[in-house]
Write a protein that holds these residues in place. Sequence first.
Motif, PDB file in Angstrom:
ATOM      1  N   MET A   1      71.571 -61.906   8.902  1.00  0.00           N
ATOM      2  CA  MET A   1      71.495 -63.296   9.325  1.00  0.00           C
ATOM      3  C   MET A   1      72.734 -63.553  10.166  1.00  0.00           C
ATOM      4  SD  MET A   1      70.263 -65.813   6.219  1.00  0.00           S
ATOM      5  CE  MET A   1      70.888 -67.261   7.088  1.00  0.00           C
ATOM      6  N   ASN A   2      72.614 -64.407  11.174  1.00  0.00           N
ATOM      7  CA  ASN A   2      73.760 -64.731  12.023  1.00  0.00           C
ATOM      8  C   ASN A   2      73.723 -66.220  12.326  1.00  0.00           C
ATOM      9  OD1 ASN A   2      76.086 -63.786  13.527  1.00  0.00           O
ATOM     10  ND2 ASN A   2      74.932 -64.281  15.373  1.00  0.00           N
ATOM     11  N   GLU A   3      74.844 -66.908  12.110  1.00  0.00           N
ATOM     12  CA  GLU A   3      74.819 -68.368  12.215  1.00  0.00           C
ATOM     13  C   GLU A   3      76.173 -68.901  12.640  1.00  0.00           C
ATOM     14  OE1 GLU A   3      73.250 -71.315  12.913  1.00  0.00           O
ATOM     15  OE2 GLU A   3      71.757 -70.364  11.600  1.00  0.00           O
ATOM     16  N   TYR A   4      76.162 -70.051  13.303  1.00  0.00           N
ATOM     17  CA  TYR A   4      77.415 -70.702  13.688  1.00  0.00           C
ATOM     18  C   TYR A   4      77.676 -71.916  12.803  1.00  0.00           C
ATOM     19  CZ  TYR A   4      74.639 -74.227  16.316  1.00  0.00           C
ATOM     20  OH  TYR A   4      73.759 -75.212  16.679  1.00  0.00           O
ATOM     21  N   ASN A   5      78.926 -72.342  12.792  1.00  0.00           N
ATOM     22  CA  ASN A   5      79.403 -73.512  12.041  1.00  0.00           C
ATOM     23  C   ASN A   5      79.319 -73.345  10.530  1.00  0.00           C
ATOM     24  OD1 ASN A   5      80.195 -74.866  14.286  1.00  0.00           O
ATOM     25  ND2 ASN A   5      78.556 -76.383  14.283  1.00  0.00           N
ATOM     26  N   VAL A   6      79.204 -72.131  10.059  1.00  0.00           N
ATOM     27  CA  VAL A   6      79.372 -71.863   8.632  1.00  0.00           C
ATOM     28  C   VAL A   6      80.862 -71.702   8.333  1.00  0.00           C
ATOM     29  CG1 VAL A   6      78.762 -70.355   6.701  1.00  0.00           C
ATOM     30  CG2 VAL A   6      77.145 -70.684   8.584  1.00  0.00           C
ATOM     31  N   LEU A   7      81.525 -70.970   9.194  1.00  0.00           N
ATOM     32  CA  LEU A   7      82.943 -70.666   9.034  1.00  0.00           C
ATOM     33  C   LEU A   7      83.830 -71.624   9.826  1.00  0.00           C
ATOM     34  CD1 LEU A   7      84.353 -68.306   7.499  1.00  0.00           C
ATOM     35  CD2 LEU A   7      84.504 -67.124   9.685  1.00  0.00           C
ATOM     36  N   GLU A   8      83.318 -72.126  10.951  1.00  0.00           N
ATOM     37  CA  GLU A   8      84.127 -72.905  11.876  1.00  0.00           C
ATOM     38  C   GLU A   8      84.442 -74.303  11.360  1.00  0.00           C
ATOM     39  OE1 GLU A   8      81.105 -70.675  14.577  1.00  0.00           O
ATOM     40  OE2 GLU A   8      81.381 -71.154  12.447  1.00  0.00           O
ATOM     41  N   THR A   9      83.505 -74.901  10.613  1.00  0.00           N
ATOM     42  CA  THR A   9      83.652 -76.278  10.161  1.00  0.00           C
ATOM     43  C   THR A   9      82.734 -76.482   8.968  1.00  0.00           C
ATOM     44  OG1 THR A   9      83.397 -78.610  10.800  1.00  0.00           O
ATOM     45  CG2 THR A   9      81.841 -77.052  11.751  1.00  0.00           C
ATOM     46  N   CYS A  10      82.951 -77.563   8.237  1.00  0.00           N
ATOM     47  CA  CYS A  10      81.961 -77.926   7.217  1.00  0.00           C
ATOM     48  C   CYS A  10      81.360 -79.287   7.520  1.00  0.00           C
ATOM     49  CB  CYS A  10      82.551 -77.869   5.813  1.00  0.00           C
ATOM     50  SG  CYS A  10      84.016 -78.872   5.550  1.00  0.00           S
ATOM     51  N   ASP A  11      81.516 -79.742   8.756  1.00  0.00           N
ATOM     52  CA  ASP A  11      80.917 -81.007   9.183  1.00  0.00           C
ATOM     53  C   ASP A  11      79.449 -80.876   9.563  1.00  0.00           C
ATOM     54  OD1 ASP A  11      82.901 -83.000   8.948  1.00  0.00           O
ATOM     55  OD2 ASP A  11      83.971 -82.135  10.645  1.00  0.00           O
ATOM     56  N   ASP A  12      79.000 -79.657   9.844  1.00  0.00           N
ATOM     57  CA  ASP A  12      77.618 -79.418  10.260  1.00  0.00           C
ATOM     58  C   ASP A  12      76.754 -79.234   9.013  1.00  0.00           C
ATOM     59  OD1 ASP A  12      75.212 -78.497  11.263  1.00  0.00           O
ATOM     60  OD2 ASP A  12      76.136 -77.256  12.812  1.00  0.00           O
ATOM     61  N   MET A  13      75.980 -80.248   8.683  1.00  0.00           N
ATOM     62  CA  MET A  13      75.184 -80.202   7.452  1.00  0.00           C
ATOM     63  C   MET A  13      74.027 -79.207   7.523  1.00  0.00           C
ATOM     64  SD  MET A  13      76.700 -82.185   5.299  1.00  0.00           S
ATOM     65  CE  MET A  13      78.220 -81.542   6.036  1.00  0.00           C
ATOM     66  N   ASN A  14      73.686 -78.740   8.720  1.00  0.00           N
ATOM     67  CA  ASN A  14      72.632 -77.733   8.840  1.00  0.00           C
ATOM     68  C   ASN A  14      73.095 -76.359   8.361  1.00  0.00           C
ATOM     69  OD1 ASN A  14      70.465 -79.269  10.073  1.00  0.00           O
ATOM     70  ND2 ASN A  14      71.770 -79.375  11.892  1.00  0.00           N
ATOM     71  N   SER A  15      74.399 -76.112   8.428  1.00  0.00           N
ATOM     72  CA  SER A  15      74.877 -74.746   8.184  1.00  0.00           C
ATOM     73  C   SER A  15      76.054 -74.706   7.219  1.00  0.00           C
ATOM     74  CB  SER A  15      75.283 -74.089   9.510  1.00  0.00           C
ATOM     75  OG  SER A  15      76.225 -74.901  10.202  1.00  0.00           O
ATOM     76  N   THR A  16      75.973 -75.508   6.161  1.00  0.00           N
ATOM     77  CA  THR A  16      76.981 -75.397   5.118  1.00  0.00           C
ATOM     78  C   THR A  16      76.871 -74.028   4.462  1.00  0.00           C
ATOM     79  OG1 THR A  16      75.575 -76.234   3.335  1.00  0.00           O
ATOM     80  CG2 THR A  16      76.772 -77.867   4.665  1.00  0.00           C
ATOM     81  N   VAL A  17      77.919 -73.617   3.791  1.00  0.00           N
ATOM     82  CA  VAL A  17      77.907 -72.289   3.177  1.00  0.00           C
ATOM     83  C   VAL A  17      76.778 -72.165   2.155  1.00  0.00           C
ATOM     84  CG1 VAL A  17      79.651 -72.971   1.465  1.00  0.00           C
ATOM     85  CG2 VAL A  17      79.305 -70.555   1.997  1.00  0.00           C
ATOM     86  N   ASP A  18      76.484 -73.243   1.421  1.00  0.00           N
ATOM     87  CA  ASP A  18      75.397 -73.177   0.435  1.00  0.00           C
ATOM     88  C   ASP A  18      74.027 -73.107   1.093  1.00  0.00           C
ATOM     89  OD1 ASP A  18      77.084 -73.142  -1.708  1.00  0.00           O
ATOM     90  OD2 ASP A  18      76.953 -75.276  -2.130  1.00  0.00           O
ATOM     91  N   ARG A  19      73.867 -73.759   2.254  1.00  0.00           N
ATOM     92  CA  ARG A  19      72.583 -73.644   2.959  1.00  0.00           C
ATOM     93  C   ARG A  19      72.389 -72.213   3.476  1.00  0.00           C
ATOM     94  NH1 ARG A  19      69.983 -78.272   3.126  1.00  0.00           N
ATOM     95  NH2 ARG A  19      71.086 -80.268   3.286  1.00  0.00           N
ATOM     96  N   TYR A  20      73.465 -71.593   3.922  1.00  0.00           N
ATOM     97  CA  TYR A  20      73.382 -70.191   4.354  1.00  0.00           C
ATOM     98  C   TYR A  20      72.954 -69.311   3.180  1.00  0.00           C
ATOM     99  CZ  TYR A  20      74.709 -65.908   6.840  1.00  0.00           C
ATOM    100  OH  TYR A  20      74.699 -64.679   7.460  1.00  0.00           O
TER     101      TYR A  20
ATOM    102  N   SER B   1      71.385 -70.179   0.456  1.00  0.00           N
ATOM    103  CA  SER B   1      70.009 -70.499   0.056  1.00  0.00           C
ATOM    104  C   SER B   1      68.991 -69.827   0.966  1.00  0.00           C
ATOM    105  CB  SER B   1      69.818 -72.016   0.063  1.00  0.00           C
ATOM    106  OG  SER B   1      68.496 -72.363  -0.251  1.00  0.00           O
ATOM    107  N   ARG B   2      69.238 -69.857   2.280  1.00  0.00           N
ATOM    108  CA  ARG B   2      68.294 -69.245   3.233  1.00  0.00           C
ATOM    109  C   ARG B   2      68.254 -67.736   3.057  1.00  0.00           C
ATOM    110  NH1 ARG B   2      64.163 -68.479   5.129  1.00  0.00           N
ATOM    111  NH2 ARG B   2      63.432 -68.824   7.270  1.00  0.00           N
ATOM    112  N   LEU B   3      69.400 -67.128   2.853  1.00  0.00           N
ATOM    113  CA  LEU B   3      69.433 -65.687   2.653  1.00  0.00           C
ATOM    114  C   LEU B   3      68.677 -65.299   1.380  1.00  0.00           C
ATOM    115  CD1 LEU B   3      72.380 -63.349   3.366  1.00  0.00           C
ATOM    116  CD2 LEU B   3      71.232 -63.171   1.154  1.00  0.00           C
ATOM    117  N   GLN B   4      68.861 -66.087   0.337  1.00  0.00           N
ATOM    118  CA  GLN B   4      68.157 -65.786  -0.916  1.00  0.00           C
ATOM    119  C   GLN B   4      66.657 -65.971  -0.760  1.00  0.00           C
ATOM    120  OE1 GLN B   4      70.379 -68.397  -3.535  1.00  0.00           O
ATOM    121  NE2 GLN B   4      71.737 -66.744  -4.185  1.00  0.00           N
ATOM    122  N   GLU B   5      66.226 -66.918   0.074  1.00  0.00           N
ATOM    123  CA  GLU B   5      64.793 -67.085   0.343  1.00  0.00           C
ATOM    124  C   GLU B   5      64.222 -65.831   1.000  1.00  0.00           C
ATOM    125  OE1 GLU B   5      64.317 -70.507   2.767  1.00  0.00           O
ATOM    126  OE2 GLU B   5      64.905 -71.933   1.201  1.00  0.00           O
TER     127      GLU B   5
END
Length: 511
Positions: free
Chosen positions: A320-339, A341-345
């Motif tokens: 999986m590859n995603e932006y704004n997981v590490l760069e910020t936590c202001d992006d609610m689409n890509s919080t660490v827990d959402r990442y 959760s998607r990987l576990q799915e």
Amino acid sequence: MFNSDYYVSSRKHEKLSIHFVLGLSLQFGPSTTASASFTGDGPLYDYSAYTECKSAPEDPLYGGGIIKNQSVGVYKGLIPQISCWVKITAGAASAVIKASLTTDNVTFNCMGTVIAKRGCWSFLKGGFVLDSFNLCPYLFPDGQSISISVSSASLQPFTDQQWKINQQNAKHCMDLESWTENTNFYYKTSILTLAKTMQERKRTATLHVSDIDGNRLQGATVVVEQVSRDFPFGSSIASTILGNLPYQNWFVERFNAAVFENELKWIQSLMSQYRNEFIHWDVDNEMLHWDFYEQRLGPNASLEFFQTAQKSDPLARLFMNEYNVLETCDDMNSTVDRYISRLQELREGGVSMDGIGLEGHFTVPNPPLIRAVLDKLAMLKLPIWLTEVDISNSLDQETQAKYLEVVLREGFSHPSVKGIMLWTALHPSGCYRMCLTDNNFHNLPAGDVVDSLLKEWETEVVKGETDDHGAFDFSGFLGEYRVTVNYGNRTTNSTFSLCPDDETKHWNIHL
């Protein structure tokens, strides 16, 4: 206030952001250069993190840190690490909880996030860099009602020097044999994690020198030189490198890994054509932000892409590859827990996920948030790669270089990061956001940072003589080595590898 209940609200609970108060009286003073102490009470970084929702919260990290004192000195230039456990007690079944605070001239919109759930405790970890005074945490209500409890809160500040020494752990690991049954458990855990990082990057070796009859040779001259690095460190490339010999030479002198910037985009035909030739595939890029294929091909489109990729090239690692997981936590689409959760799915759908890709397109990096996110993702026991690192071109080149060094040091010093890729492919018109060189391959400030770090993360030439047992010891970064041994009028050359292992590497050399 550290086992507290809060009643807050949101119009859409799935996008809820809760700003919570730590309830701490802070005293402010001028900047400080306090030195780090690596005794049993020293501020060793705690890498602990949790991904599961628990029936009861764990104890606070650092014993609560400065929170346990209720009134403490806080100084400009500190790097505070925060953590707590959060549970929804009424209202929504789940919600994104965001920790924020303000100072006299800046607001930290996000220090960390967690997806909290009703009836169980979720772990939030993050931090910030304190560049000004008058810290003022706050609670932000907005819309539909929801109640939460916060427990086991911790706030542990580090000086800049202490933070850097925790990165340079190999030089500061305490002798494990000196531990007693009274040695602090947190200290033990921290040291073991630091030692693990050292094992991921370096290894000790003993060269045994003898003659052809097996007699050990004391006083033999030994020269050890690292000829290649094991840790993958590279950059994106584009078609501009084809036929460009100066670009090719510049690239291979520095990097041992490469990724195409925009070429090789279509999976099925390419994976069949290049089967067994590429080691990693980013299968469906940035799926937390975009649902182009799901809208057109159905809700399981991404899952089917991964399944197809897995069948097409079973030996390749799928990321999986995603932006704004590490760069910020202001992006609610890509919080660490959402990442997570998607990987576990995807895993539950039968995909063998092999790696975590974090892009790393930074403006101003937040070191304690970076480390906290890496800590939490590390709990998945998958290799983490920083895949597209650069710094915004809204900043001047010197500032880009300064922030690039911050990001690269955080990545390299974390034991779960297995590779770093820069997003710096060179075009006649420049680069995506950050270049390492000009068009004549003269370093820009960011290029100087990269060269300096590559030199730092490579073993210097080691010279010495064998002891009375014919042995020569050294510690080096993982990779390939060439050794030259002289004894009298005899000389021999040999090569060997230092691979990850917690045992000393033993290598026999015969003259």
